[in-house]
Design a protein around this motif. Structure first.
Motif, PDB file in Angstrom:
ATOM      1  N   GLU A  71       0.407  -1.402  -0.286  1.00  0.00           N
ATOM      2  CA  GLU A  71      -0.331  -0.345  -0.030  1.00  0.00           C
ATOM      3  C   GLU A  71       0.660   1.216   0.065  1.00  0.00           C
ATOM      4  N   ASN A  72       2.495   1.021   0.367  1.00  0.00           N
ATOM      5  CA  ASN A  72       3.178   2.746   0.720  1.00  0.00           C
ATOM      6  C   ASN A  72       3.332   2.708  -1.172  1.00  0.00           C
ATOM      7  N   SER A  73       3.139   1.598  -1.899  1.00  0.00           N
ATOM      8  CA  SER A  73       4.341   1.575  -3.062  1.00  0.00           C
ATOM      9  C   SER A  73       4.033   2.661  -4.502  1.00  0.00           C
ATOM     10  N   ARG A  74       4.576   3.333  -5.546  1.00  0.00           N
ATOM     11  CA  ARG A  74       4.207   3.864  -6.315  1.00  0.00           C
ATOM     12  C   ARG A  74       4.658   3.679  -7.517  1.00  0.00           C
ATOM     13  N   VAL A  75       4.038   2.405  -8.130  1.00  0.00           N
ATOM     14  CA  VAL A  75       4.454   2.221  -9.566  1.00  0.00           C
ATOM     15  C   VAL A  75       4.013   3.479 -10.975  1.00  0.00           C
ATOM     16  N   VAL A  96      -0.682   3.134  -9.099  1.00  0.00           N
ATOM     17  CA  VAL A  96      -0.982   2.450 -10.432  1.00  0.00           C
ATOM     18  C   VAL A  96      -0.536   4.570 -11.063  1.00  0.00           C
ATOM     19  N   HIS A  97       0.790   5.577 -11.383  1.00  0.00           N
ATOM     20  CA  HIS A  97       1.035   5.947 -11.393  1.00  0.00           C
ATOM     21  C   HIS A  97       1.133   6.047 -13.559  1.00  0.00           C
ATOM     22  N   TYR A 124       9.804   7.988  -3.829  1.00  0.00           N
ATOM     23  CA  TYR A 124       8.811   8.442  -3.922  1.00  0.00           C
ATOM     24  C   TYR A 124       8.356   7.518  -4.894  1.00  0.00           C
ATOM     25  N   TYR A 125       8.624   7.208  -6.089  1.00  0.00           N
ATOM     26  CA  TYR A 125       8.824   5.789  -7.052  1.00  0.00           C
ATOM     27  C   TYR A 125       9.437   4.984  -5.925  1.00  0.00           C
TER      28      TYR A 125
END
Length: 391
Positions: A71-75, A96-97, A124-125
């Motif tokens: 839940e802390n991941s940005r991909v 998702v970004h 951040y990512y």
């Protein structure tokens, strides 16, 4: 003329015999054909490890789990892909970004990714999922250099690209999915793919730590390996050591995969032959733009080998051409509707207008029939139908 789809499986008597032999064996699942297929596929791709799974989506999900997406991941991924490339992050609770595409290739634009990374603090990512869209290889060497700079992992979505490769800065041929620059890669064996097993997928990697995680996650998080057990009550004993899934691939399908793999190179050659004929037919057509024409193949001196899962053209009259071809029993297809415009992603705040290049590509793209069993006569009918409409 019988209906011509955009893609289809090619099943031979050898394929049928391979499946029948397995059906008559002692194992329908969790048997010796699994490891045989994995080893043969790893050798074909040129990686150390391969893990067979239920489908390409399961492969993406397990890769995300093995790389600790949470839940802390940005991909970051591309909008021009099948939804599963993005959904796998959401399965694990991550965000998702998207970054826009390079319109000349349809691939995730590395400069757009860099701009996104530079807009946030380092850390951040956590990762990037580039896609070898239509079979055209991503320059993973360049992505790896950037990923190392920002401490990111890479999942290569190579579903479209077994048999494709690019040549790196050292002049070395790098097969799609070989794990030299990506942490993991995934493949699909859906009927329209290069290797068709009905359903099925494969994960490839050179990292032993990830390989060991994948083996456990694929089978409920359970292990029987004595060296990994906390206790050992006897030969029957197993332990569930993490929350896993039943993402196994049955022996019948892996037997079909082994048989299909035996003629994978033949299929790639035929796909490129079909692409060259399309290129020659449409190169001077002012109504059509060819996405990644075959002039960029290595035998032309560029060092990129397109795997041609799809043959994509672009035209300002896409809808009209699509409808006309259907009236001629030619079932072309559109790949893809940008993921960020899907209602399930608009609910997360994405909207039309966020990625103008991807959206412009979508308005014009059309995938023409592309599969090894497409006959010269069928292809000529497709070519003549397109030319008849556009001239």
């Amino acid at each position: 003329m019988k209906p011509i789809p955009y893609g289809r499986q090619h099943i031979t008597q050898e394929d049928i015999d391979a499946v029948i032999t397995t059906l008559q064996s002692d194992y329908l699942t969790q048997g010796p054909k699994i490891e045989e297929f994995e080893k043969k596929f790893a050798q074909y791709i040129g990686c150390t490890y391969a893990v067979a799974v239920a489908n390409g989506t399961a492969a993406l999900h397990l890769c995300a789990l093995a790389l600790d997406v949470n839940e802390n991941s940005r991909v970051i991924t591309t909008p021009i892909t099948f939804a599963a490339s993005a959904n796998c992050v959401r399965y694990c609770g991550g965000e998702v970004h998207f970054a826009d595409i390079d319109p000349s290739t349809g691939l995730l634009d590395i400069q757009k990714v860099r701009q996104l990374l530079e807009s946030k603090p380092k850390g951040y990512y956590q990762g990037i999922i580039p896609v070898d869209f239509a079979g055209y290889p991503v320059d993973l060497e360049a992505f790896r250099k950037m990923a190392d700079e920002y401490n990111l992992w890479i999942i290569e979505d190579a579903c479209h690209a077994p048999g494709g490769y690019f040549t790196d800065s050292k002049g070395i041929k790098q097969n799609c999915g070989n794990g030299v620059y990506a942490d993991v890669a995934i493949f699909s064996f859906h009927p329209v793919k290069h290797i068709a097993t009905g359903e099925g997928g494969m994960i490839t990697t050179n990292r032993k730590d990830i390989y060991e995680k994948l083996l456990m996650l694929r089978t409920h998080g359970i292990t029987r390996k004595p060296e990994l057990l906390h206790e050992n009550h006897g030969g029957w004993y197993y332990e569930m050591q993490t929350l896993g899934y039943n993402y196994r691939m049955p022996d019948m399908l892996t037997a079909l995969g082994i048989s299909q793999l035996d003629r994978a190179d033949e299929g790639i050659r035929r796909r490129r032959e079909i692409a060259r004929r399309y290129d020659e037919a449409f190169r001077e057509n002012s109504e059509i733009t060819i996405l990644n024409p075959s002039v960029q193949e290595p035998d032309k001196g560029v060092g990129i080998s397109h795997a041609y899962h799809l043959y994509v053209i672009q035209t300002s009259r896409r809808k009209e051409l699509y409808d006309y071809l259907r009236s001629q029993q030619i079932f072309a297809q559109v790949h893809y509707i940008p993921v960020h415009t899907m209602p399930a992603y608009q609910e997360l705040g994405w909207k039309k207008g966020d990625f103008t290049l991807s959206e412009a590509y979508y308005q014009k793209c059309l995938s023409l029939p592309m599969y090894p069993s497409l006959t010269d006569e069928e292809q000529q009918y497709v070519i003549e139908s397109v030319i008849r409409f556009t001239t």
